[in-house]
Structure formats: C-alpha cells, structure tokens
Motif scaffolding. Structure first.
Motif, PDB file in Angstrom:
ATOM      1  N   ALA A  34      -8.048   0.157   8.049  1.00 44.08           N
ATOM      2  CA  ALA A  34      -7.943  -1.347   7.757  1.00 44.08           C
ATOM      3  C   ALA A  34      -8.870  -2.322   6.671  1.00 44.08           C
ATOM      4  CB  ALA A  34      -7.151  -2.398   8.745  1.00 44.08           C
ATOM      5  N   LYS A  35     -10.226  -2.057   7.565  1.00 41.22           N
ATOM      6  CA  LYS A  35     -11.626  -2.439   7.194  1.00 41.22           C
ATOM      7  C   LYS A  35     -11.591  -2.048   5.215  1.00 41.22           C
ATOM      8  CE  LYS A  35     -13.542  -2.402  11.574  1.00 41.22           C
ATOM      9  NZ  LYS A  35     -15.312  -1.953  11.628  1.00 41.22           N
ATOM     10  N   ALA A  36     -11.153  -0.973   5.321  1.00 34.19           N
ATOM     11  CA  ALA A  36     -11.155   0.562   3.747  1.00 34.19           C
ATOM     12  C   ALA A  36     -10.408  -0.730   3.067  1.00 34.19           C
ATOM     13  CB  ALA A  36     -11.208   1.253   3.677  1.00 34.19           C
ATOM     14  N   LEU A  37      -9.074  -0.961   3.481  1.00 34.44           N
ATOM     15  CA  LEU A  37      -8.460  -1.838   2.782  1.00 34.44           C
ATOM     16  C   LEU A  37      -8.489  -3.146   2.582  1.00 34.44           C
ATOM     17  CD1 LEU A  37      -4.630  -0.364   4.132  1.00 34.44           C
ATOM     18  CD2 LEU A  37      -5.364   0.030   2.157  1.00 34.44           C
ATOM     19  N   VAL A  53       0.813  -1.277  -0.054  1.00 31.72           N
ATOM     20  CA  VAL A  53       0.398  -0.179   0.141  1.00 31.72           C
ATOM     21  C   VAL A  53       0.873   1.309  -0.404  1.00 31.72           C
ATOM     22  CG1 VAL A  53      -1.749   1.031   1.645  1.00 31.72           C
ATOM     23  CG2 VAL A  53      -1.998  -0.899   0.799  1.00 31.72           C
ATOM     24  N   PHE A  54       0.882   1.987  -0.206  1.00 28.93           N
ATOM     25  CA  PHE A  54       1.287   2.934  -0.803  1.00 28.93           C
ATOM     26  C   PHE A  54       0.874   4.848   0.103  1.00 28.93           C
ATOM     27  CE2 PHE A  54       3.193   6.896  -3.993  1.00 28.93           C
ATOM     28  CZ  PHE A  54       4.451   6.212  -3.392  1.00 28.93           C
ATOM     29  N   TYR A  55       1.826   5.846  -0.021  1.00 32.48           N
ATOM     30  CA  TYR A  55       1.604   7.079   1.135  1.00 32.48           C
ATOM     31  C   TYR A  55       2.428   8.000   0.216  1.00 32.48           C
ATOM     32  CZ  TYR A  55       0.950  10.522   3.773  1.00 32.48           C
ATOM     33  OH  TYR A  55       1.366  12.090   4.751  1.00 32.48           O
ATOM     34  N   LEU A  56       1.822   8.342   0.120  1.00 38.39           N
ATOM     35  CA  LEU A  56       2.455   9.574  -0.275  1.00 38.39           C
ATOM     36  C   LEU A  56       2.541  11.010  -0.060  1.00 38.39           C
ATOM     37  CD1 LEU A  56       4.940  10.705  -2.747  1.00 38.39           C
ATOM     38  CD2 LEU A  56       2.715  11.562  -3.839  1.00 38.39           C
ATOM     39  N   GLY A  57       3.516  11.825   0.436  1.00 39.01           N
ATOM     40  CA  GLY A  57       3.439  12.882   1.783  1.00 39.01           C
ATOM     41  C   GLY A  57       3.810  13.445   2.223  1.00 39.01           C
ATOM     42  N   ASN A  58       4.202  14.495   2.926  1.00 38.90           N
ATOM     43  CA  ASN A  58       4.946  14.975   3.503  1.00 38.90           C
ATOM     44  C   ASN A  58       4.113  14.280   5.704  1.00 38.90           C
ATOM     45  OD1 ASN A  58       3.186  16.403   5.371  1.00 38.90           O
ATOM     46  ND2 ASN A  58       3.872  18.223   3.546  1.00 38.90           N
ATOM     47  N   LEU A  59       4.816  14.137   6.025  1.00 42.52           N
ATOM     48  CA  LEU A  59       4.752  13.748   7.016  1.00 42.52           C
ATOM     49  C   LEU A  59       4.672  14.468   8.305  1.00 42.52           C
ATOM     50  CD1 LEU A  59       7.369  11.396   7.758  1.00 42.52           C
ATOM     51  CD2 LEU A  59       5.472  10.926   6.648  1.00 42.52           C
ATOM     52  N   ASP A  60       3.349  15.612   8.056  1.00 40.64           N
ATOM     53  CA  ASP A  60       2.434  16.434   8.718  1.00 40.64           C
ATOM     54  C   ASP A  60       1.477  15.324   9.896  1.00 40.64           C
ATOM     55  OD1 ASP A  60       0.732  18.061   9.820  1.00 40.64           O
ATOM     56  OD2 ASP A  60       0.521  19.296   7.925  1.00 40.64           O
ATOM     57  N   PRO A  61       1.752  15.571  10.597  1.00 41.79           N
ATOM     58  CA  PRO A  61       0.632  14.345  11.396  1.00 41.79           C
ATOM     59  C   PRO A  61      -0.950  14.371  11.208  1.00 41.79           C
ATOM     60  CG  PRO A  61       1.564  15.910  13.210  1.00 41.79           C
ATOM     61  CD  PRO A  61       2.057  16.188  11.909  1.00 41.79           C
ATOM     62  N   VAL A  97     -10.481  -4.000  -0.315  1.00 46.18           N
ATOM     63  CA  VAL A  97     -10.073  -3.522  -1.953  1.00 46.18           C
ATOM     64  C   VAL A  97      -8.527  -4.815  -2.639  1.00 46.18           C
ATOM     65  CG1 VAL A  97      -7.930  -2.149  -3.070  1.00 46.18           C
ATOM     66  CG2 VAL A  97      -9.883  -0.875  -1.357  1.00 46.18           C
ATOM     67  N   LEU A  98      -8.475  -5.537  -1.138  1.00 45.82           N
ATOM     68  CA  LEU A  98      -7.207  -6.245  -1.301  1.00 45.82           C
ATOM     69  C   LEU A  98      -8.301  -7.197  -1.228  1.00 45.82           C
ATOM     70  CD1 LEU A  98      -4.904  -5.077   1.512  1.00 45.82           C
ATOM     71  CD2 LEU A  98      -4.385  -4.679  -1.014  1.00 45.82           C
ATOM     72  N   ALA A  99      -9.474  -7.393  -1.232  1.00 43.83           N
ATOM     73  CA  ALA A  99     -10.078  -8.914  -1.085  1.00 43.83           C
ATOM     74  C   ALA A  99     -10.976  -9.628  -1.781  1.00 43.83           C
ATOM     75  CB  ALA A  99     -10.935  -9.095   0.624  1.00 43.83           C
ATOM     76  N   ASP A 100     -11.314  -8.541  -2.480  1.00 45.32           N
ATOM     77  CA  ASP A 100     -12.037  -8.522  -3.488  1.00 45.32           C
ATOM     78  C   ASP A 100     -11.470  -7.723  -4.866  1.00 45.32           C
ATOM     79  OD1 ASP A 100     -14.356  -8.109  -5.525  1.00 45.32           O
ATOM     80  OD2 ASP A 100     -15.899  -7.293  -3.993  1.00 45.32           O
ATOM     81  N   ALA A 104      -2.573  -0.552  -3.876  1.00 44.56           N
ATOM     82  CA  ALA A 104      -3.897   0.988  -3.007  1.00 44.56           C
ATOM     83  C   ALA A 104      -2.667   1.962  -3.237  1.00 44.56           C
ATOM     84  CB  ALA A 104      -4.918   0.676  -2.349  1.00 44.56           C
ATOM     85  N   TYR A 105      -3.806   2.995  -2.772  1.00 45.39           N
ATOM     86  CA  TYR A 105      -3.290   4.387  -2.848  1.00 45.39           C
ATOM     87  C   TYR A 105      -3.773   5.050  -1.501  1.00 45.39           C
ATOM     88  CZ  TYR A 105      -1.472   9.235  -1.841  1.00 45.39           C
ATOM     89  OH  TYR A 105      -1.363  10.885  -1.113  1.00 45.39           O
ATOM     90  N   VAL A 106      -3.768   5.405  -0.411  1.00 43.53           N
ATOM     91  CA  VAL A 106      -4.184   5.883   0.642  1.00 43.53           C
ATOM     92  C   VAL A 106      -3.514   7.474   1.233  1.00 43.53           C
ATOM     93  CG1 VAL A 106      -5.508   5.040   2.470  1.00 43.53           C
ATOM     94  CG2 VAL A 106      -4.590   3.434   1.212  1.00 43.53           C
ATOM     95  N   LEU A 107      -4.560   8.081   1.154  1.00 44.11           N
ATOM     96  CA  LEU A 107      -4.139   9.130   1.806  1.00 44.11           C
ATOM     97  C   LEU A 107      -5.785   9.484   2.693  1.00 44.11           C
ATOM     98  CD1 LEU A 107      -2.817  11.624   2.009  1.00 44.11           C
ATOM     99  CD2 LEU A 107      -4.413  12.805   0.451  1.00 44.11           C
TER     100      LEU A 107
END
Length: 366
Positions: free
Chosen positions: A319-322, A193-201, A325-328, A267-270
């Motif tokens: 995790a539920k959202a992921l 799973v990919f996250y792109l962005g700075n590490l702003d909390p 996508v991953l299971a279907d 998946a990409y997650v933001l």
C-alpha cells in the motif's frame, strides 16, 4: 561499401508442443514468441505431440510426461533433427539421438505448503535435475535464475546461457487509441491497479488485495483488477477475490485484452516471492504503466531503475508503494518514462538470434 547479407542456414528443431497447445503463462509466451522469430532465421520447428490426441486433462498430462521423458529422445525421426528443444523446464530423462537444448526458467528453493503441492514440486525438481544431466546445453532467462540452477543442482552457472525474454513491441506500447473497442465492455473501474498472473500463492495476489483495502489508499478510490487463472490450491483465494467489493476478478483473459488492460491501469503490481524473470513487468513498462515489483528473485534485475521495488512484502508495505505512485503524478510519469526506455532494450528478435547461435553450435557437435 554495400554489405551483402548471407542466407542463414536452416536448422531442423524438434520441440515439445506442450507450451504451444496449452496456456502455461510465461512459458507459453516465451515459446510462441521465440519460435515466431526463429522461423525468420531459418529454423524449421517440428512440434512433437504425444499419441491419443482425443485424451484431455490428467491423462493428456501423463502422456506428455511419458513422451517428453522417454519416447521423443529415442525416436528414430529425431535422427533427422539438428536439435531437440525442451522450452518449459522439464523434458528428457534419457540421452537423446539429437542434441538437447533445455530452457529452465528458474528454480524456487522455498518450501511450499500442502502435501499435493509439495509432492508435485519434488517430482518437478527430480525431472529438472535429470534433464540437466542429459542436456547438451542449458538456457535460462536471468542471471538470478542461473545462480538458482547452480545452487539447486550443482550445475555450473558458467555453462548456462542467460538470454532475457523480449517484449512484443507491436502489442505493448503506450498508444491506447483503439483500446476502448477491445475492453470497453468489461465495466472496468475508473482507476485501478492491475495484476496479471496465475493465482499461485507465491505470487502474493492476496497481499495485493489487502493493500487495495488499506486505509492509506482510501482517498484515491482505486480498485484492483486481477487477470489470472487458477492454480493448485487457489480455491480459497479465488473465493476471497470474488467476495471483495474492491476487487474485480476477470479470471484468465484473452491475449488481446492484456495490453489494453496494462495501458488502462494506474499501476501494474507483481509482489511475487519468486519469479525466474517476470515478463509482464516489462510488458507494463512498454505500455507506459508504472510497475511495482517485489525485491525477490529476478524481479529487481528485470525492473532495473525503472520500477518501484518493494522490500516489505505485506499488505501495508505494498500500500505504501502504491501510495507513492498514486499520490505523485510527477513520480509516476518519471518511472513510466524510464520503463518505456528500459523495455525498448528487450526484443524477441535479439533473444531469437541468440537462441539460433546456440542451436547452430550444438547441432555442430553431432
């Protein structure tokens, strides 16, 4: 009948070079993409930089603030400019000899933790408020951001031009045939799973790390790849990411890696608590990668019906959202196809054309 295209009148636009010479995330992508297209429309950008080019770090930032705020608006050379454009939220604190166009990407109204960040935000808000008072026209990137600007500063949303970002479709597309030569050396997990962005909390990368370790995802053997630079107060998060065996933290990556990483991801997650737009969401969609976003700020507006929207911003909720996508595979393919179609509607050519119309209109008020 053959239509004869008339030449576009040229416009001289003075623009702060800050976003062009520093990596300011989405603001830099916006500035470079817009002006890359505006030059085709006859705009001649004149990049403004402060004196003392040898200065770096905090001294350079202070110089930029002083120049943007006081020096450039009164600069005699700006008499010859049709427009003075500030593309990164802040800018002039005094009226200008040239008409001012201000791009304000969004205004987060939630309090921030920590004294340093709180003081920084108050200073930033004060600068944005003053820029709005001296600007001739304001551009923002989403309807939600226009409403935020109205709520935070009392600036009527009816006077704000909403111009969405575009997508660089020559870079962000589903064809992965050349990607191995670009990112093959990174030793990426087989599934991630990919996250792109700075590490702003506020972007909640820590919740994504919790989600990837949730037992619900254990059977998929999926890991998290994080690409993003540091942020004020992100040291503890960076240490946590580096220590997590299910997380590969790449740090800030070159532009040429971004699209291949998008295409390689499952998946990409933001899961951000606030985004004025969320450009990487569209970029992932254009690559044919399922996008999962929070239901906060402008993200549902950008994702439309082509993304998986999460309302429960917890590790378990993500995790539920992921899992969905991953299971279907059929569902993942469906939202990926919808994403490609939706992203195709967003182009920098269209965005630049609308900027040009605004620049031309403002220049005629002189």
């Amino acid at each position: 009948m053959t239509r004869i295209s008339m030449p576009t009148p040229s416009l001289n636009v003075a623009v702060s070079a800050k976003a062009f010479t520093s990596n300011l995330g989405g603001n830099t992508s916006y500035a470079r993409s817009i002006y890359g297209q505006l030059e085709h429309l006859g705009v001649k950008p004149h990049l403004l930089t402060p004196p003392q080019p040898q200065w770096t770090g905090i001294r350079r930032k202070v110089l930029y603030t002083a120049a943007e705020s006081f020096m450039w608006p009164r600069r005699s050379s700006c008499h010859d400019m049709d427009v003075l454009h500030y593309p990164t939220d802040t800018g002039a604190l005094v009226p200008s000899v040239a008409p001012i166009v201000a791009t304000v990407h969004g205004v987060e109204d939630a309090p921030v933790p920590g004294l340093k960040r709180s003081l920084w935000k108050k200073f930033w808000l004060a600068r944005v408020r003053r820029l709005l008072k001296v600007a001739d026209t304001v551009i923002t990137v989403s309807r939600h951001s226009a409403m935020e600007i109205e709520a935070a500063f009392g600036y009527p949303s009816s006077r704000i031009h909403v111009i969405p970002h575009g997508v660089a479709h020559d870079r962000f597309h589903p064809d992965s045939s050349r990607d191995a030569s670009v990112i093959g050396h990174l030793g990426l997990p087989e599934r991630f799973v990919f996250y792109l962005g700075n590490l702003d909390p506020r972007k909640n990368a820590h919740l994504l790390a919790q989600a990837i370790n949730d037992p619900l995802l254990a059977s998929f053997d999926v890991q998290l790849v994080v690409a993003g630079g540091s942020f004020l107060g992100s040291e503890a998060l960076e240490r946590s990411l580096h220590a997590d065996p299910r997380v590969k933290h790449l740090g800030q990556v070159p532009d040429e890696w971004v699209a291949p990483l998008m295409r390689a991801a499952d998946a990409y997650v933001l899961p951000s608590a606030h985004e004025g737009f969320g450009m990487p969401v569209l970029e992932a969609m254009a690559c044919g990668t399922p996008a999962i976003v929070s239901d906060r700020a402008a993200l549902p507006e950008v994702a439309g019906d082509a993304g998986r929207v999460v309302s429960e911003l917890t590790g378990c909720g993500i995790a539920k959202a992921l899992h969905s996508v991953l299971a279907d595979e059929d569902y993942a393919a469906e939202i990926a196809e919808r994403g490609i179609e939706r992203a195709s509607r967003f182009t920098w050519e269209e965005s630049a054309a609308r900027h040009y119309e605004i620049f031309e209109s403002v220049s005629q008020r002189r």
